[in-house]
Enzyme design. Structure first.
Site, PDB file in Angstrom:
ATOM      1  N   ASN A 173       0.884  -1.163   0.000  1.00 28.77           N
ATOM      2  CA  ASN A 173       0.000   0.000   0.000  1.00 28.77           C
ATOM      3  C   ASN A 173       0.920   1.210   0.000  1.00 28.77           C
ATOM      4  O   ASN A 173       1.464   1.597   1.040  1.00 28.77           O
ATOM      5  CB  ASN A 173      -0.924   0.001   1.222  1.00 28.77           C
ATOM      6  N   ALA A 175      -0.244   7.702  -0.845  1.00 26.64           N
ATOM      7  CA  ALA A 175      -0.320   8.739  -1.887  1.00 26.64           C
ATOM      8  C   ALA A 175       0.782   8.606  -2.937  1.00 26.64           C
ATOM      9  O   ALA A 175       0.625   9.104  -4.065  1.00 26.64           O
ATOM     10  CB  ALA A 175      -0.266  10.115  -1.232  1.00 26.64           C
ATOM     11  N   ASP A 231       9.235   1.860 -10.969  1.00 24.31           N
ATOM     12  CA  ASP A 231      10.491   1.319 -11.519  1.00 24.31           C
ATOM     13  C   ASP A 231      11.109   0.294 -10.563  1.00 24.31           C
ATOM     14  O   ASP A 231      11.668  -0.718 -11.004  1.00 24.31           O
ATOM     15  CB  ASP A 231      11.500   2.452 -11.772  1.00 24.31           C
ATOM     16  N   HIS A 272      -5.181  -1.080  -1.560  1.00 22.86           N
ATOM     17  CA  HIS A 272      -5.719   0.137  -0.946  1.00 22.86           C
ATOM     18  C   HIS A 272      -6.851  -0.236  -0.008  1.00 22.86           C
ATOM     19  O   HIS A 272      -7.665  -1.115  -0.325  1.00 22.86           O
ATOM     20  CB  HIS A 272      -6.226   1.119  -2.008  1.00 22.86           C
ATOM     21  N   ARG A 300      -7.033   9.992  -7.363  1.00 21.76           N
ATOM     22  CA  ARG A 300      -6.733   8.719  -6.691  1.00 21.76           C
ATOM     23  C   ARG A 300      -6.975   7.506  -7.598  1.00 21.76           C
ATOM     24  O   ARG A 300      -6.567   6.394  -7.295  1.00 21.76           O
ATOM     25  CB  ARG A 300      -7.550   8.582  -5.402  1.00 21.76           C
TER      26      ARG A 300
HETATM   27  C1  DQA Z   1      -4.777   4.664   0.252  1.00 20.30           C
HETATM   28  C2  DQA Z   1      -5.441   5.557  -0.788  1.00 20.30           C
HETATM   29  C3  DQA Z   1      -4.511   6.688  -1.182  1.00 20.30           C
HETATM   30  O1  DQA Z   1      -5.142   7.508  -2.146  1.00 20.30           O
HETATM   31  C4  DQA Z   1      -4.192   7.544   0.038  1.00 20.30           C
HETATM   32  O2  DQA Z   1      -3.281   8.555  -0.309  1.00 20.30           O
HETATM   33  C5  DQA Z   1      -3.692   6.748   1.180  1.00 20.30           C
HETATM   34  C6  DQA Z   1      -4.324   5.457   1.466  1.00 20.30           C
HETATM   35  C7  DQA Z   1      -5.732   3.563   0.763  1.00 20.30           C
HETATM   36  O3  DQA Z   1      -5.245   2.621   1.352  1.00 20.30           O
HETATM   37  O4  DQA Z   1      -6.952   3.671   0.592  1.00 20.30           O
HETATM   38  O5  DQA Z   1      -2.831   7.176   1.930  1.00 20.30           O
HETATM   39  O6  DQA Z   1      -3.665   4.028  -0.331  1.00 20.30           O
END
Ligand code: DQA
Length: 141
Positions: free
Chosen positions: A71, A74, A84, A97, A108
């Site tokens: 995960n 961002a 990469d 996510h 996102r």
């Molecule tokens: C995230 C979704 C991303 O957009 C966000 O910046 C996060 C968490 C998620 O687990 O839903 O920090 O990766």
């Protein structure tokens, strides 16, 4: 079998941060549950808020481990370098996510790492990580 879960920026604040989106449970608590469920797998966890440290960790284990569950927070939406790094190693990586990134702000929905991962799981809360473990296991069967 050894899998590493890597969490990127701000995910050290799970259970505290934006609870309506990310829930009330800290990752450390959830990780203990996961380790109980998957007692036979060597399951490890790494978190960093720093892009270069995430890349170093992928390089460090990416030729030896059986799977990475990433995960990237961002950095998912911005980091060419993380993509990469994933492309550079042999270990399969699943993008995870907690939230359904496609239901949120349009930026996102964009992933800079998805093309280098074997697949993506999003929107199932913390259970997204367990689903990723299941996906890796079925792939290794
Ligand atoms: C995230 C979704 C991303 O957009 C966000 O910046 C996060 C968490 C998620 O687990 O839903 O920090 O990766």
């Amino acid at each position: 079998m050894n899998f590493l879960i890597i969490n990127g920026p701000n995910l050290n604040l799970l259970g505290v941060r934006e609870k309506s989106i990310y829930g009330e449970v800290s990752f450390e608590t959830y990780f203990e549950e996961l380790k109980k469920i998957y007692g036979k797998i060597q399951l490890e966890y790494y978190q960093s808020n720093i892009e270069g440290e995430l890349i170093d960790e992928i390089h460090r284990i990416g030729f030896d481990y059986d799977g990475i569950i990433l995960n990237a927070g961002a950095y998912t939406h911005t980091s060419v370098a993380l993509g990469d790094a994933i492309a550079a190693v042999n270990t399969p990586v699943i993008e995870v996510h907690i939230s359904n990134v496609h239901k949120r702000e349009p930026f996102r929905s964009k992933t800079m790492i998805g093309k280098d991962c074997i697949g993506t799981i999003a929107g199932f809360g913390l259970d997204s990580y367990r689903l990723a473990i299941e996906a890796l296991l079925s792939r290794l069967d």
